[in-house]
Scaffold this motif. Structure first.
Motif, short mmCIF file in Angstrom:
data_model
loop_
_atom_site.label_atom_id
_atom_site.label_comp_id
_atom_site.label_asym_id
_atom_site.label_seq_id
_atom_site.Cartn_x
_atom_site.Cartn_y
_atom_site.Cartn_z
N GLU A 128 0.81 -1.60 -6.54
CA GLU A 128 -0.34 -0.94 -5.89
C GLU A 128 -1.52 -1.88 -5.76
OE1 GLU A 128 -1.58 2.73 -7.63
OE2 GLU A 128 -0.43 3.88 -6.18
N LEU A 141 -0.81 -4.11 -2.94
CA LEU A 141 -0.95 -3.42 -1.65
C LEU A 141 -2.41 -3.31 -1.27
CD1 LEU A 141 0.97 -1.97 0.40
CD2 LEU A 141 0.18 0.16 -0.61
N GLN A 142 -3.20 -2.94 -2.24
CA GLN A 142 -4.65 -2.79 -2.00
C GLN A 142 -5.25 -4.12 -1.57
OE1 GLN A 142 -6.62 -0.90 -5.25
NE2 GLN A 142 -8.67 -1.40 -4.52
N TYR A 190 -2.91 1.97 8.15
CA TYR A 190 -2.48 2.02 6.76
C TYR A 190 -1.33 2.99 6.60
CZ TYR A 190 -2.57 3.19 1.78
OH TYR A 190 -2.20 3.44 0.47
N LYS A 191 -1.50 4.19 7.18
CA LYS A 191 -0.46 5.21 7.06
C LYS A 191 0.86 4.70 7.63
CE LYS A 191 -1.96 8.86 8.99
NZ LYS A 191 -2.24 10.16 9.57
N PHE A 247 -4.02 -5.12 1.99
CA PHE A 247 -4.62 -4.38 3.11
C PHE A 247 -6.07 -4.78 3.32
CE2 PHE A 247 -1.03 -1.46 3.50
CZ PHE A 247 -1.04 -1.24 4.86
N TRP A 250 -5.61 4.87 -0.77
CA TRP A 250 -6.40 4.59 0.44
C TRP A 250 -7.89 4.66 0.16
CZ3 TRP A 250 -6.88 2.08 4.58
CH2 TRP A 250 -7.90 2.38 5.49
N ALA A 295 1.89 1.56 5.05
CA ALA A 295 1.72 1.58 3.59
C ALA A 295 3.05 1.67 2.85
CB ALA A 295 0.80 2.72 3.18
#
Lengths: 186, 210
Positions: free
Chosen positions: A51, A54-55, A29-30, A58, B26, A33
């Motif tokens: 966002e 993106l969520q 993710y890092k 992922f 996250w 992202a």
């Protein structure tokens, strides 16, 4: 050499992700992202929505990681997921993404007048954000995400030539926006 | 065919990525991910011996039993190796790995260790207390210091690219020990001679003292 080793590193992390390793998931993710968030931002043009996309992307990527084959780079596999999620998101909001009015295409001159070489990234980026949805999406996908017109046609459900004409119209509009006094001052 | 504008964008591609998602995102993603592949439930194997006796072995129980056995085994081995290793010996346990890094080291170590041990044997033959020596303590300290130093060098040997340099230092360390022991032996020999003459010719000695 460099990219090869880089991919090898990913392969290990991806394998750990497949086993549900939380730390490996975070590592991945890092790594992606920020880039993926910007892809999402360019399509949705809205921070909160980007966002959400993106969520969603992922989560879907981690759940479907077993379908990822190492033949393509992980980044481009993930990017496809993000792009699709982003396009679905704006489709829900707006009825028609790409206006199908082909007549407009004929009005566009092949040579776009871009004589001045004095572009600034910030200025271009700002102008892209001000493009109408349909233009912005095609232009971003082509110019910044590296898809060709055939791929864009597939993603958006339009023909390759529509994508092309849409892109050149977007370019023309972009120049217009950049020429506007408030942008020049920007 | 890329035009000038497209080239400009491509050259500055990185700078177009200016946004970043919130740090907390996250956490939200993490919560919605399926938990790590749930451990398979304990399997039960049942073995039937004819119709009368049936033997059930719980996998979980087997695992615990295996773990306990393993622990016991490890503990026992550790205990045995500890007992077998002399306290001050230059570690011989890592010889196998060392052989790859510095093949000559094993030989060198064996040579000097035997030298050092024989000197130590000679030394212990002297009854230091009778000789009225306090120095023994200092020597032990010095040897212990050298021993620590040696262990440190040996550790370096695994990581350093320049094994020759470390090896030289290690050999010097071993030589130094022998020197220390030799000096001590010399001192003791002198004292012993002195005492022998003392006992055989007490008169002469008295005059010396006076």
């Amino acid at each position: 050499m460099e990219t090869r080793r880089y991919q090898d590193v990913n392969v290990q992390v991806i394998d750990r992700c497949k086993n549900g390793d939380n730390r490996a998931q975070y590592e991945l993710y890092k790594l992606y992202a920020k880039a993926m968030f910007n892809v999402s931002m360019r399509i949705t043009n809205d921070y909160a929505e980007a966002e959400d996309v993106l969520q969603e992307a992922f989560i879907s990527a981690f759940k479907n990681l077993h379908t990822y084959k190492a033949d393509a780079s992980f980044g481009s596999w993930l990017k496809k997921i993000v792009v699709n999620a982003a396009i679905n998101a704006i489709r829900k909001k707006r009825s028609e993404l790409v206006p199908m009015d082909e007549r407009l295409a004929e009005d566009v001159a092949d040579e776009v007048d871009e004589d001045d070489n004095e572009w600034k990234v910030e200025q271009v980026r700002y102008a892209i954000q001000r493009l109408p949805d349909g233009y912005r999406v095609v232009l971003s996908l082509y110019l910044l995400e590296g898809f060709d017109h055939a791929e864009i046609g597939e993603i958006l459900g339009i023909t390759e030539s529509t994508s092309k004409s849409q892109y050149s119209r977007a370019r023309k509009k972009l120049v217009e926006i950049m020429r506007a006094p408030h942008i020049v001052a920007h | 065919m890329k035009d000038k504008f497209e080239k400009f964008v491509q050259e500055n591609r990185e700078e177009f990525d200016v946004f970043e998602p919130r740090q907390e995102l996250w956490q939200q993603i993490c919560q919605q991910l399926p938990p790590p592949a749930a451990k398979k439930e304990a399997k039960v194997i049942s073995i039937n011996f004819g119709e009368r006796a049936s033997f059930r072995a719980d996998f979980m129980f087997m695992r615990v039993a295996a773990a306990v056995l393993l622990l016991l085994g490890c503990g026992l081995t550790l205990l045995l190796t500890k007992q077998n290793t002399p306290a001050n010996a230059i570690a011989a346990t890592e010889q196998v790995r060392l052989n790859n890094i510095a093949p000559e080291l094993a030989e060198v170590e064996a040579y000097y260790t035997s030298q050092i041990n024989s000197k130590k044997g000679q030394l212990s033959a002297y009854n230091l207390k009778v000789l009225g020596l306090d120095e023994e303590h200092d020597i032990e300290q010095e040897l212990a210091r050298l021993d620590r130093n040696y262990a440190e060098l040996k550790k370096q040997l695994y990581t350093t690219p320049n094994t020759d340099k470390v090896m030289d230092a290690m050999i010097r360390n071993l030589q130094l020990r022998i020197m220390v022991l030799n000096r001590q032996l010399e001192v003791l020999e002198k004292i012993e001679k002195l005492q022998k003459t003392e006992t055989s010719e007490p008169g002469q000695n008295e005059t010396q003292i006076i």
